[in-house]
Design an enzyme around this catalytic site. Structure first.
Site, PDB file in Angstrom:
ATOM      1  N   HIS A 185       0.867  -1.233   0.027  1.00 31.94           N
ATOM      2  CA  HIS A 185       0.088  -0.085   0.014  1.00 31.94           C
ATOM      3  C   HIS A 185       0.898   1.262   0.098  1.00 31.94           C
ATOM      4  CE1 HIS A 185      -2.868  -3.071   1.589  1.00 31.94           C
ATOM      5  NE2 HIS A 185      -3.766  -2.409   1.085  1.00 31.94           N
ATOM      6  N   ASP A 257      -4.727  -6.252  -8.087  1.00 28.86           N
ATOM      7  CA  ASP A 257      -5.037  -5.533  -6.720  1.00 28.86           C
ATOM      8  C   ASP A 257      -5.252  -4.076  -7.005  1.00 28.86           C
ATOM      9  OD1 ASP A 257      -5.341  -5.206  -3.999  1.00 28.86           O
ATOM     10  OD2 ASP A 257      -3.463  -6.075  -3.192  1.00 28.86           O
TER      11      ASP A 257
END
Length: 365
Positions: A185, A257
């Protein structure tokens, strides 16, 4: 496929996040112009079970030509968008410590029942990463086990059970996020294992999930120079197509993702990542924020890439075909999920027998 048809269908490649507890007007406008593959729900979209059920019903009917996925990350532990009065599940590492196939099956059956009750059709679970690095900041107890064999066995049980109960499963994160020291992230993790080690450890749970008929697999935003010296896994045709599709024989839907994660976004714009991911072999992309301008820009980039020849139309048609096949398997009712009354809905979630399963799992925390 004509230019008009391309523009009308390219949105089928997108699973979109959004802000608020209702579908935004802006997302509906994008859907009207491009179509939409589905939505993905986060905690910011959740108020109460009845509201979730209505939101899921409305989302499933956003497009008329192909039903929309209603997806969620409901793993258990720290990655769970649905909180009480839904059953709150312990992290998946508890199943690994229990060593119990029966407990894994009971968990997956109960989880599926609660997702089905509100109209969720795709769960981004199970995590198939092997937790070989105790310093891993993002996987940790989300993984089923610290060894590949246990992760493979339990992951396959969860896949088979979820899907037998009508919920499409998603194995993640290929080709393996278990041995990283950074959070994708925030930055791009580096995995320096040789190919032989990856085949002996990281790939093992994915092979098992594929053998179990897993409907979808999600890519990892990781850099594995032994597999591709230039691009992260999500954007690598060698990893997505040559390895996952051809070598491992996965014939289902491959999702990226979230393209807004900094592992990619630090070096690529979201529209650029969208084109590269589909070209690499992904059949769907996730853009999870509430920024509808970013979603529209990504879809415009995909349209332009097809029109300019940068993205072969055959690759898009193949992705759409795979999406359609999976949706025909799990979204058989064109009218969308049949909403339950409030009383029936409340009786289907947070049940005593589900809580007993959660309590048994918690014994191994």
């Amino acid at each position: 496929m004509s230019p008009v048809a391309i523009r009308r269908q390219i949105g089928q490649l997108l699973l979109a996040g959004f802000s608020g507890d209702q579908l935004p007007v802006e997302l509906k406008a994008i859907t009207k112009e491009f179509g939409l593959g589905g939505v993905t729900l986060f905690a910011r979209n959740i108020v109460e079970p009845e509201q979730v059920a209505e939101l899921c019903r409305e989302a499933s009917l956003l497009t008329t030509d192909m039903p929309c996925w209603v997806s969620i990350d409901q793993e258990g532990g720290r990655v769970a968008r649905l909180k009480a009065p839904f059953t709150e599940w312990p992290p998946m590492a508890t199943l690994g410590r229990s060593g119990s196939d029966a407990l894994a099956e009971q968990f997956a059956r109960a989880l599926a029942a609660e997702l089905r009750a509100v109209g969720v059709t795709l769960d981004f679970a199970p995590v198939l990463d092997v937790h070989t690095n105790p310093k891993n900041p993002i996987i940790g107890d989300r993984a089923l086990a610290e060894n590949a064999a246990d992760a493979a066995r339990l992951g396959a049980i969860i896949v088979r059970t979820l899907q037998a109960e009508g919920i499409a499963a998603c194995g993640k994160h290929f080709p393996g996020h278990g041995d990283t020291t950074t959070d994708s992230h925030l930055e791009l993790p580096l995995v320096e294992h040789p190919v032989e080690r990856l085949r002996e450890v990281e790939f093992v749970p994915f092979r098992a999930a594929i053998a179990a008929g897993v409907a979808t697999i999600m890519t990892a935003h990781v850099f594995m120079p032994a597999l591709d010296e230039q691009r992260p896994a999500t954007l690598s045709r060698h990893i997505v197509h040559d390895l996952l599709r051809e070598e491992l024989g996965f014939d289902g839907v491959i999702f990226s993702d979230d393209l807004e994660m900094k592992a990619l976004a630090n070096d690529y714009t979201v529209p650029e990542s969208a084109v590269l991911a589909i070209a690499a072999g992904c059949d769907g992309i996730l853009i999870c924020s509430g920024d509808d301008a970013v979603k529209a820009a990504a879809l415009e980039a995909l349209v332009y890439a097809v029109e300019s020849g940068r993205l072969p139309i055959g690759r898009v048609e193949d992705a759409l075909k795979r999406q359609r096949r999976a949706k025909e398997r799990f979204l058989a009712t064109p009218s969308g999920p049949r909403p339950r009354g409030a009383k029936a809905l409340r009786q289907a979630i947070g049940r005593d027998d589900h809580q007993r399963v959660a309590d048994e799992m918690a014994r191994f925390a």
